[in-house]
Write a protein that holds these residues in place. Sequence first.
Motif, mmCIF file in Angstrom:
data_model
loop_
_atom_site.group_PDB
_atom_site.id
_atom_site.type_symbol
_atom_site.label_atom_id
_atom_site.label_comp_id
_atom_site.label_asym_id
_atom_site.label_seq_id
_atom_site.Cartn_x
_atom_site.Cartn_y
_atom_site.Cartn_z
ATOM 1 N N VAL A 102 -3.178 2.101 -1.165
ATOM 2 C CA VAL A 102 -2.358 0.887 -1.297
ATOM 3 C C VAL A 102 -0.884 1.211 -1.050
ATOM 4 N N LYS A 103 -0.454 2.380 -1.454
ATOM 5 C CA LYS A 103 0.948 2.739 -1.199
ATOM 6 C C LYS A 103 1.207 2.877 0.303
ATOM 7 N N ALA A 104 0.190 3.306 1.018
ATOM 8 C CA ALA A 104 0.340 3.454 2.472
ATOM 9 C C ALA A 104 0.457 2.098 3.171
ATOM 10 N N GLN A 105 0.069 1.020 2.495
ATOM 11 C CA GLN A 105 0.117 -0.314 3.114
ATOM 12 C C GLN A 105 1.425 -1.051 2.822
ATOM 13 N N ILE A 106 2.284 -0.429 2.025
ATOM 14 C CA ILE A 106 3.535 -1.107 1.663
ATOM 15 C C ILE A 106 4.334 -1.439 2.921
ATOM 16 N N PRO A 161 -6.336 -4.135 9.344
ATOM 17 C CA PRO A 161 -5.459 -3.064 8.829
ATOM 18 C C PRO A 161 -3.974 -3.378 8.906
ATOM 19 N N SER A 162 -3.555 -4.451 9.638
ATOM 20 C CA SER A 162 -2.120 -4.717 9.798
ATOM 21 C C SER A 162 -1.586 -5.755 8.820
ATOM 22 N N ALA A 163 -2.473 -6.488 8.174
ATOM 23 C CA ALA A 163 -2.053 -7.532 7.230
ATOM 24 C C ALA A 163 -3.130 -7.718 6.172
ATOM 25 N N LEU A 191 -6.407 -6.739 0.112
ATOM 26 C CA LEU A 191 -5.873 -5.381 -0.081
ATOM 27 C C LEU A 191 -6.672 -4.619 -1.119
ATOM 28 N N VAL A 192 -6.965 -5.279 -2.251
ATOM 29 C CA VAL A 192 -7.722 -4.612 -3.321
ATOM 30 C C VAL A 192 -9.129 -4.260 -2.833
ATOM 31 N N GLY A 214 5.346 -9.845 1.550
ATOM 32 C CA GLY A 214 4.301 -8.981 2.092
ATOM 33 C C GLY A 214 3.763 -8.027 1.047
ATOM 34 N N VAL A 215 3.289 -6.860 1.484
ATOM 35 C CA VAL A 215 2.765 -5.849 0.561
ATOM 36 C C VAL A 215 3.959 -5.052 0.033
ATOM 37 N N GLY A 216 4.053 -4.980 -1.302
ATOM 38 C CA GLY A 216 5.189 -4.265 -1.886
ATOM 39 C C GLY A 216 4.838 -3.630 -3.209
ATOM 40 N N GLU A 217 5.735 -2.761 -3.703
ATOM 41 C CA GLU A 217 5.582 -2.084 -4.991
ATOM 42 C C GLU A 217 6.636 -2.634 -5.946
ATOM 43 N N HIS A 218 6.188 -2.990 -7.161
ATOM 44 C CA HIS A 218 7.084 -3.622 -8.126
ATOM 45 C C HIS A 218 6.779 -3.115 -9.536
#
Length: 265
Positions: A158-162, A173-175, A181-182, A247-251
């Motif tokens: 999941v971190k690789a998709q940020i 794989p692009s969105a 995602l899960v 989009g895909v992010g870390e929070h």
Amino acid sequence: MSHTAHIRSHRKPRRSASTIAVRAGVAGGVLSTLAVAGASGSANAAEPVTQTLELPTLTADLAAQVAQSADATQQTAANYQLQAERDQAAANAAKQAKADLADAKQKAAEAKKKAQEAARKAAAERASRNAERTTLSTTASTSTGTATGSAAAVVAFVKAQIGKAYVSGATGPSAYDCSGLVQTAFKQVGISLPRVSQDQSTAGTQVSLSNLQPGDILYWGSAGSAYHVAVYVGDGMFVGAQNPSSGVGEHPLSYDPPTGAVRVL
């Protein structure tokens, strides 16, 4: 002296000539009166005298007066009835106004009670959210963030998709969308999850937010009816496909406190 001198005479005394003359005059007068009356009676019999009383006129006047009196009485009765109706209407209006006032007071009291209850609930919800943020902050500060085995593989994926885009219904794989995602992340370690967030929120064992481990699935909303999911990656952080703008992010967990979590690893 004669032998009869002491005996009162039985003969009536003689009347004087003047007395006789007066009585004769009276008698003559009476007879004259009777004669005149008789003559008058004869004349009346021959030519009767008619005297007319205006009784019809009196009767009409009396009827008019009675009619006027009846009209006046009827008008007075009508006035009394109208006044009685007005008094009754005023009494009914006052009674209705009193009832309306009581009803308005009751509704105002109920509205005030509901407002107070809503304010109390809102305060309780704010306190609960603050407590969750405090708990999540504490969890973030005490977590080592170390993932091992399959959990480490999920976290790494999941971190690789940020930075990738959020697209509703996308699974890579692009969105991705949140549940896409899960699902794709756990597929990397051989675990098949349901496609939508509602089902993913009940796919594993429910765990407390104060006891999170890397690789746990976070959800927002109620279990079974969640509207968003993400992956906890440790150190009080999560990765998820939030929305089209981010989009895909870390929070951090305090960014958007989740409702609950499930563990499938």
